[in-house]
Motif scaffolding. Structure first.
Motif, PDB file in Angstrom:
ATOM      1  N   SER A   1       0.822  -1.202   0.000  1.00 22.33           N
ATOM      2  CA  SER A   1       0.000   0.000   0.000  1.00 22.33           C
ATOM      3  C   SER A   1       0.861   1.259   0.000  1.00 22.33           C
ATOM      4  O   SER A   1       0.538   2.245  -0.680  1.00 22.33           O
ATOM      5  CB  SER A   1      -0.918  -0.010   1.231  1.00 22.33           C
ATOM      6  N   ARG A   2       1.959   1.221   0.739  1.00 23.73           N
ATOM      7  CA  ARG A   2       2.842   2.386   0.807  1.00 23.73           C
ATOM      8  C   ARG A   2       3.525   2.640  -0.537  1.00 23.73           C
ATOM      9  O   ARG A   2       3.672   3.784  -0.966  1.00 23.73           O
ATOM     10  CB  ARG A   2       3.888   2.179   1.892  1.00 23.73           C
TER      11      ARG A   2
ATOM     12  N   SER B   1     -13.127  -2.153  -2.562  1.00 21.40           N
ATOM     13  CA  SER B   1     -12.949  -3.306  -1.690  1.00 21.40           C
ATOM     14  C   SER B   1     -14.247  -3.606  -0.956  1.00 21.40           C
ATOM     15  O   SER B   1     -14.909  -2.686  -0.457  1.00 21.40           O
ATOM     16  CB  SER B   1     -11.820  -3.056  -0.684  1.00 21.40           C
TER      17      SER B   1
ATOM     18  N   LYS C   1     -11.478   2.474 -11.745  1.00 19.16           N
ATOM     19  CA  LYS C   1     -11.599   2.547 -10.300  1.00 19.16           C
ATOM     20  C   LYS C   1     -11.833   1.152  -9.724  1.00 19.16           C
ATOM     21  O   LYS C   1     -12.327   0.257 -10.416  1.00 19.16           O
ATOM     22  CB  LYS C   1     -12.735   3.494  -9.899  1.00 19.16           C
TER      23      LYS C   1
ATOM     24  N   ARG D   1       0.214   2.719  -3.440  1.00 17.80           N
ATOM     25  CA  ARG D   1      -0.894   3.644  -3.137  1.00 17.80           C
ATOM     26  C   ARG D   1      -2.177   3.235  -3.863  1.00 17.80           C
ATOM     27  O   ARG D   1      -2.835   4.053  -4.518  1.00 17.80           O
ATOM     28  CB  ARG D   1      -0.498   5.084  -3.493  1.00 17.80           C
ATOM     29  N   ASP D   2      -2.497   1.948  -3.730  1.00 20.38           N
ATOM     30  CA  ASP D   2      -3.672   1.423  -4.426  1.00 20.38           C
ATOM     31  C   ASP D   2      -4.951   1.466  -3.582  1.00 20.38           C
ATOM     32  O   ASP D   2      -6.006   1.014  -4.039  1.00 20.38           O
ATOM     33  CB  ASP D   2      -3.417   0.002  -4.922  1.00 20.38           C
ATOM     34  N   ASP D   3      -4.849   1.971  -2.336  1.00 22.60           N
ATOM     35  CA  ASP D   3      -6.022   2.147  -1.478  1.00 22.60           C
ATOM     36  C   ASP D   3      -6.828   0.856  -1.369  1.00 22.60           C
ATOM     37  O   ASP D   3      -8.058   0.847  -1.459  1.00 22.60           O
ATOM     38  CB  ASP D   3      -6.909   3.285  -2.015  1.00 22.60           C
ATOM     39  N   THR D   4      -6.098  -0.268  -1.174  1.00 20.42           N
ATOM     40  CA  THR D   4      -6.739  -1.580  -1.092  1.00 20.42           C
ATOM     41  C   THR D   4      -6.193  -2.316   0.130  1.00 20.42           C
ATOM     42  O   THR D   4      -4.991  -2.578   0.202  1.00 20.42           O
ATOM     43  CB  THR D   4      -6.450  -2.414  -2.354  1.00 20.42           C
ATOM     44  N   PRO D   5      -7.042  -2.647   1.107  1.00 18.38           N
ATOM     45  CA  PRO D   5      -6.540  -3.263   2.331  1.00 18.38           C
ATOM     46  C   PRO D   5      -6.121  -4.722   2.194  1.00 18.38           C
ATOM     47  O   PRO D   5      -5.380  -5.230   3.033  1.00 18.38           O
ATOM     48  CB  PRO D   5      -7.723  -3.134   3.295  1.00 18.38           C
TER      49      PRO D   5
ATOM     50  N   GLN E   1      -6.158   0.342 -11.640  1.00 17.92           N
ATOM     51  CA  GLN E   1      -6.059   1.793 -11.466  1.00 17.92           C
ATOM     52  C   GLN E   1      -5.067   2.385 -12.459  1.00 17.92           C
ATOM     53  O   GLN E   1      -5.288   3.482 -12.988  1.00 17.92           O
ATOM     54  CB  GLN E   1      -5.659   2.103 -10.025  1.00 17.92           C
TER      55      GLN E   1
END
Length: 246
Positions: A152-153, A200, A197, A156-160, A192
């Motif tokens: 994620s860092r 999750s 878009k 930066r895919d905003d996916t948990p 992305q």
């Protein structure tokens, strides 16, 4: 089932002979009889990655009982990402749902993903399962949490949770993505990158009831480091340009 079903459920398998029949019947129970847009018009595409046990025999036997079931077999063992891609290529549905073949994903969550799609904007092309209550060993959960944080860092895919096997995505959008081994772990970032878009969706997760895992924490970590660098490079070098016919 029509020749062009609305939904194709793609399941990659390797040495999962005892999980095949229960999972196929669960998929049928979750989808058969529903409205077409809710998954009722579906096919099941299993991709056998050259299993060495009775997986293929179990699938062949099930075909006589489950008319929605199709079976694709690799001629050489090629890994999960290639199995997913070949299943999607063989699929006839416009939308694809994927499940891991070990039975830890719950097919009853597929209608939940379809319902989320119905309320989402057209530019959302991937609905990724999010295992909020994982039923794995402590070491596996810890390794996954660490890997997800690093990914994620970097991306930066905003996916948990990108490692969850249950996903719903548009077939055409998936087939435009760059293909490489282990790419199935980076689908949100890749979608992305392509200009789409992703969302999750919390899903159920179950303990494995039969068979053994094909991965361990060390080989996931070693492969993941190289993959992360490669995907980060792809994102950096990617470009999406809108076009119009004039």
């Amino acid at each position: 089932m029509t020749d062009t079903p609305h939904l194709s459920v793609v399941v990659p398998v390797f040495n999962e002979q005892d999980n095949v029949a229960p999972l196929v019947h669960e998929i049928v129970a979750a989808l058969r009889g529903r409205a077409p847009e809710d998954g009722g018009d579906f096919e099941i595409v299993y991709v056998d990655d050259r299993s060495r046990d009775g997986t293929l025999d179990a699938l062949q036997a099930l075909k006589a009982q489950v008319p929605e079931l199709r079976v694709v077999r690799h001629l050489s063992q090629s890994g999960q990402s290639t199995a997913v891609r070949n299943g999607v290529k063989a699929a006839r549905g416009q939308w694809i749902a994927t499940l891991d073949g070990d039975g830890q994903n719950d097919p009853a969550d597929i209608p939940k993903l379809l319902a989320k799609r119905a309320e989402s904007a057209p530019e959302v092309k991937l609905f990724a399962g999010w295992r909020v209550n994982r039923q794995d060993s402590g070491s596996k959960r810890w390794a996954s949490k660490w890997a997800n944080a690093i990914r994620s860092r970097m991306l930066r895919d905003d996916t948990p949770d990108t490692g969850c096997g249950i996903k719903l995505f548009e077939r055409a959008a998936f087939l435009e993505l760059p293909h490489f081994d282990h790419m199935h772990r980076y689908l949100p970032a890749l979608m992305q990158r392509a200009g789409w878009k992703t969302v999750s969706v919390p899903v159920n997760h179950r303990a494995r009831s039969a068979g053994v895992s094909k991965y361990n924490n060390l080989n996931r970590a070693l492969v993941g480091i190289s993959d992360l660098r490669g995907v980060a490079w792809l994102i950096k070098r990617g470009k999406v340009t809108a076009t119009e016919e004039v």
